[in-house]
Write a protein that holds these residues in place. Structure first.
Motif, PDB file in Angstrom:
ATOM      1  N   LEU A 116       0.797  -1.229   0.000  1.00 33.68           N
ATOM      2  CA  LEU A 116       0.000   0.000   0.000  1.00 33.68           C
ATOM      3  C   LEU A 116       0.835   1.288   0.000  1.00 33.68           C
ATOM      4  O   LEU A 116       0.523   2.220  -0.754  1.00 33.68           O
ATOM      5  N   PRO A 117       1.887   1.416   0.814  1.00 34.26           N
ATOM      6  CA  PRO A 117       2.655   2.669   0.768  1.00 34.26           C
ATOM      7  C   PRO A 117       3.227   2.968  -0.617  1.00 34.26           C
ATOM      8  O   PRO A 117       3.306   4.140  -1.016  1.00 34.26           O
ATOM      9  N   HIS A 118       3.593   1.939  -1.358  1.00 36.80           N
ATOM     10  CA  HIS A 118       4.115   2.135  -2.711  1.00 36.80           C
ATOM     11  C   HIS A 118       2.990   2.463  -3.680  1.00 36.80           C
ATOM     12  O   HIS A 118       3.140   3.337  -4.551  1.00 36.80           O
ATOM     13  N   LEU A 119       1.860   1.772  -3.555  1.00 35.97           N
ATOM     14  CA  LEU A 119       0.730   2.022  -4.442  1.00 35.97           C
ATOM     15  C   LEU A 119       0.201   3.445  -4.276  1.00 35.97           C
ATOM     16  O   LEU A 119      -0.265   4.055  -5.254  1.00 35.97           O
ATOM     17  N   ARG A 120       0.245   3.967  -3.076  1.00 38.14           N
ATOM     18  CA  ARG A 120      -0.240   5.333  -2.852  1.00 38.14           C
ATOM     19  C   ARG A 120       0.569   6.376  -3.618  1.00 38.14           C
ATOM     20  O   ARG A 120       0.092   7.487  -3.861  1.00 38.14           O
ATOM     21  N   ARG A 121       1.780   6.030  -4.009  1.00 35.44           N
ATOM     22  CA  ARG A 121       2.626   6.962  -4.774  1.00 35.44           C
ATOM     23  C   ARG A 121       2.496   6.760  -6.279  1.00 35.44           C
ATOM     24  O   ARG A 121       3.096   7.502  -7.058  1.00 35.44           O
ATOM     25  N   SER A 122       1.722   5.766  -6.695  1.00 33.72           N
ATOM     26  CA  SER A 122       1.604   5.452  -8.115  1.00 33.72           C
ATOM     27  C   SER A 122       0.480   6.255  -8.767  1.00 33.72           C
ATOM     28  O   SER A 122      -0.583   6.440  -8.174  1.00 33.72           O
ATOM     29  N   PRO A 123       0.681   6.686 -10.008  1.00 27.41           N
ATOM     30  CA  PRO A 123      -0.400   7.363 -10.736  1.00 27.41           C
ATOM     31  C   PRO A 123      -1.383   6.379 -11.370  1.00 27.41           C
ATOM     32  O   PRO A 123      -2.377   6.809 -11.968  1.00 27.41           O
ATOM     33  N   ALA A 124      -1.093   5.089 -11.263  1.00 29.47           N
ATOM     34  CA  ALA A 124      -1.943   4.072 -11.917  1.00 29.47           C
ATOM     35  C   ALA A 124      -2.052   2.841 -11.038  1.00 29.47           C
ATOM     36  O   ALA A 124      -1.861   1.709 -11.487  1.00 29.47           O
ATOM     37  N   ALA A 125      -2.383   3.035  -9.776  1.00 34.96           N
ATOM     38  CA  ALA A 125      -2.355   1.938  -8.806  1.00 34.96           C
ATOM     39  C   ALA A 125      -3.560   1.022  -8.961  1.00 34.96           C
ATOM     40  O   ALA A 125      -4.700   1.474  -9.106  1.00 34.96           O
ATOM     41  N   ALA A 126      -3.284  -0.287  -8.906  1.00 39.16           N
ATOM     42  CA  ALA A 126      -4.358  -1.280  -9.000  1.00 39.16           C
ATOM     43  C   ALA A 126      -3.970  -2.545  -8.265  1.00 39.16           C
ATOM     44  O   ALA A 126      -2.807  -2.958  -8.283  1.00 39.16           O
ATOM     45  N   ILE A 127      -4.951  -3.147  -7.621  1.00 45.12           N
ATOM     46  CA  ILE A 127      -4.818  -4.468  -7.021  1.00 45.12           C
ATOM     47  C   ILE A 127      -5.853  -5.362  -7.680  1.00 45.12           C
ATOM     48  O   ILE A 127      -7.023  -4.979  -7.811  1.00 45.12           O
ATOM     49  N   VAL A 128      -5.420  -6.546  -8.106  1.00 46.70           N
ATOM     50  CA  VAL A 128      -6.343  -7.531  -8.658  1.00 46.70           C
ATOM     51  C   VAL A 128      -6.178  -8.830  -7.877  1.00 46.70           C
ATOM     52  O   VAL A 128      -5.075  -9.379  -7.798  1.00 46.70           O
ATOM     53  N   VAL A 219      -7.266 -10.322 -15.923  1.00 45.99           N
ATOM     54  CA  VAL A 219      -6.468  -9.626 -14.910  1.00 45.99           C
ATOM     55  C   VAL A 219      -5.846  -8.375 -15.505  1.00 45.99           C
ATOM     56  O   VAL A 219      -5.852  -7.294 -14.890  1.00 45.99           O
ATOM     57  N   ALA A 220      -5.282  -8.500 -16.710  1.00 44.01           N
ATOM     58  CA  ALA A 220      -4.638  -7.359 -17.350  1.00 44.01           C
ATOM     59  C   ALA A 220      -5.629  -6.230 -17.591  1.00 44.01           C
ATOM     60  O   ALA A 220      -5.293  -5.046 -17.424  1.00 44.01           O
ATOM     61  N   TYR A 221      -6.858  -6.568 -17.981  1.00 47.15           N
ATOM     62  CA  TYR A 221      -7.871  -5.518 -18.150  1.00 47.15           C
ATOM     63  C   TYR A 221      -8.095  -4.758 -16.853  1.00 47.15           C
ATOM     64  O   TYR A 221      -8.071  -3.523 -16.815  1.00 47.15           O
ATOM     65  N   LEU A 222      -8.321  -5.498 -15.763  1.00 48.95           N
ATOM     66  CA  LEU A 222      -8.620  -4.849 -14.492  1.00 48.95           C
ATOM     67  C   LEU A 222      -7.434  -4.062 -13.956  1.00 48.95           C
ATOM     68  O   LEU A 222      -7.605  -3.057 -13.255  1.00 48.95           O
ATOM     69  N   ALA A 223      -6.218  -4.510 -14.273  1.00 45.66           N
ATOM     70  CA  ALA A 223      -5.018  -3.813 -13.813  1.00 45.66           C
ATOM     71  C   ALA A 223      -4.665  -2.619 -14.680  1.00 45.66           C
ATOM     72  O   ALA A 223      -3.877  -1.762 -14.273  1.00 45.66           O
ATOM     73  N   SER A 224      -5.244  -2.534 -15.859  1.00 40.96           N
ATOM     74  CA  SER A 224      -4.837  -1.537 -16.842  1.00 40.96           C
ATOM     75  C   SER A 224      -5.249  -0.119 -16.458  1.00 40.96           C
ATOM     76  O   SER A 224      -6.340   0.113 -15.931  1.00 40.96           O
ATOM     77  N   PRO A 225      -4.401   0.849 -16.763  1.00 39.47           N
ATOM     78  CA  PRO A 225      -4.789   2.255 -16.581  1.00 39.47           C
ATOM     79  C   PRO A 225      -5.986   2.645 -17.445  1.00 39.47           C
ATOM     80  O   PRO A 225      -6.594   3.692 -17.218  1.00 39.47           O
ATOM     81  N   SER A 226      -6.328   1.811 -18.424  1.00 37.33           N
ATOM     82  CA  SER A 226      -7.497   2.083 -19.257  1.00 37.33           C
ATOM     83  C   SER A 226      -8.804   1.728 -18.561  1.00 37.33           C
ATOM     84  O   SER A 226      -9.884   2.072 -19.058  1.00 37.33           O
ATOM     85  N   ALA A 227      -8.721   1.018 -17.426  1.00 40.16           N
ATOM     86  CA  ALA A 227      -9.922   0.556 -16.727  1.00 40.16           C
ATOM     87  C   ALA A 227     -10.184   1.388 -15.476  1.00 40.16           C
ATOM     88  O   ALA A 227     -10.556   0.864 -14.431  1.00 40.16           O
ATOM     89  N   THR A 228     -10.009   2.689 -15.586  1.00 38.80           N
ATOM     90  CA  THR A 228     -10.048   3.545 -14.394  1.00 38.80           C
ATOM     91  C   THR A 228     -11.433   3.646 -13.750  1.00 38.80           C
ATOM     92  O   THR A 228     -11.549   4.117 -12.622  1.00 38.80           O
ATOM     93  N   SER A 229     -12.487   3.231 -14.437  1.00 31.71           N
ATOM     94  CA  SER A 229     -13.818   3.263 -13.829  1.00 31.71           C
ATOM     95  C   SER A 229     -14.259   1.902 -13.314  1.00 31.71           C
ATOM     96  O   SER A 229     -15.421   1.735 -12.923  1.00 31.71           O
ATOM     97  N   SER A 230     -13.355   0.934 -13.301  1.00 28.44           N
ATOM     98  CA  SER A 230     -13.670  -0.390 -12.751  1.00 28.44           C
ATOM     99  C   SER A 230     -13.086  -0.506 -11.352  1.00 28.44           C
ATOM    100  O   SER A 230     -11.862  -0.520 -11.178  1.00 28.44           O
TER     101      SER A 230
END
Length: 249
Positions: A116-128, A219-230
């Motif tokens: 989580l501390p690393h994900l909070r610094r990401s502009p495209a954070a996702a957990i699947v 998984v790749a779809y859900l992790a993708s920066p293109s899926a920002t509304s999922s």
């Protein structure tokens, strides 16, 4: 440029089966990937293999730190490590229930908590998270496994609610019966492996086992920066097993 260029993903259980397919898919789409597993994956350009046991909190934290140091960031976490279980509610003792929940549920908690501390610094954070059709449909002889994956589905929604405001999307995939090494071992132990395989294929409306690659693409779809509304999604990859009720042909 690929949608994953510049992003770093951590995939647990990345040495085989669904995890290995996810590693391959994310790398093909431009991500740098760290594969965490009990079996260390050989390092390649853009691929780091880290030995880690998701039941050991100190080992998980050390592995996540090693990934961060090596790649300089973490943007995506795929919580895929898991183990199977068979039987009714009466067929496994307390120790086995705790062992499976420790891997399948608490393993995801430990990895997510450390990342989580690393994900909070990401502009495209996702957990699947990897769930299962066993979380959404009642299957025979799967009481313990279903309970663990049902908890994963609930955890996914709760995490999505907690962390969306931080820019971290949390989703899960629900595979049907997949053509993986674990299913292979179950079939090997069956009295009639061919008949058992045919039965597993027949209960999925599209008439076959799900491939690891199909799950990896979800998984790749859900992790993708293109899926920002999922967010908070449980995406079925089960050949229609959960939702379809087809008439026999």
């Amino acid at each position: 440029m690929s949608e994953f260029d510049g992003l770093v993903a951590v995939v647990t259980g990345g040495a085989s089966g669904i995890g290995a397919a996810v590693v391959r898919t994310l790398r093909k789409r431009g991500a740098k990937v760290a594969a965490l597993d009990l079996t260390e994956v050989p390092a390649e350009d853009g691929l780091l293999g880290v030995r880690a046991d998701v039941t050991d909190d100190a080992a998980v934290r050390a592995a996540i730190e090693a990934v961060s140091v090596h790649f300089g960031r973490i943007d995506i976490v795929v919580n895929n490590a898991g183990i199977g279980a068979q039987g009714t509610v009466a067929d496994n003792d307390d120790a086995e229930w705790l062992r499976v929940l420790d891997v399948n549920l608490l393993g995801m908690v430990r990895v997510s908590r450390a990342a989580l501390p690393h994900l909070r610094r990401s502009p495209a954070a996702a957990i699947v998270n990897t769930g299962s059709v066993a979380a959404t449909a009642g299957l025979p002889q799967r009481a313990l496994y279903s309970a663990s994956k049902g908890a994963v589905a609930a955890l996914t929604r709760a995490m999505a609610a907690d962390h969306l405001h931080e820019g971290i999307r949390v989703n899960c995939v629900h595979p049907g019966t997949a053509d993986t090494p674990w299913i292979g071992r179950l079939l090997d132990r069956a009295d009639d492996p061919a008949a058992e395989r045919a039965a597993l294929e027949a209960r999925q409306p599209h008439g076959r086992l799900v491939s690891a690659e199909e799950i990896a693409h979800a998984v790749a779809y859900l992790a993708s920066p293109s899926a920002t509304s999922s967010a908070g999604v449980g995406l079925a990859v089960d050949g229609g097993m959960q939702e379809l009720r087809l008439r026999p042909r």
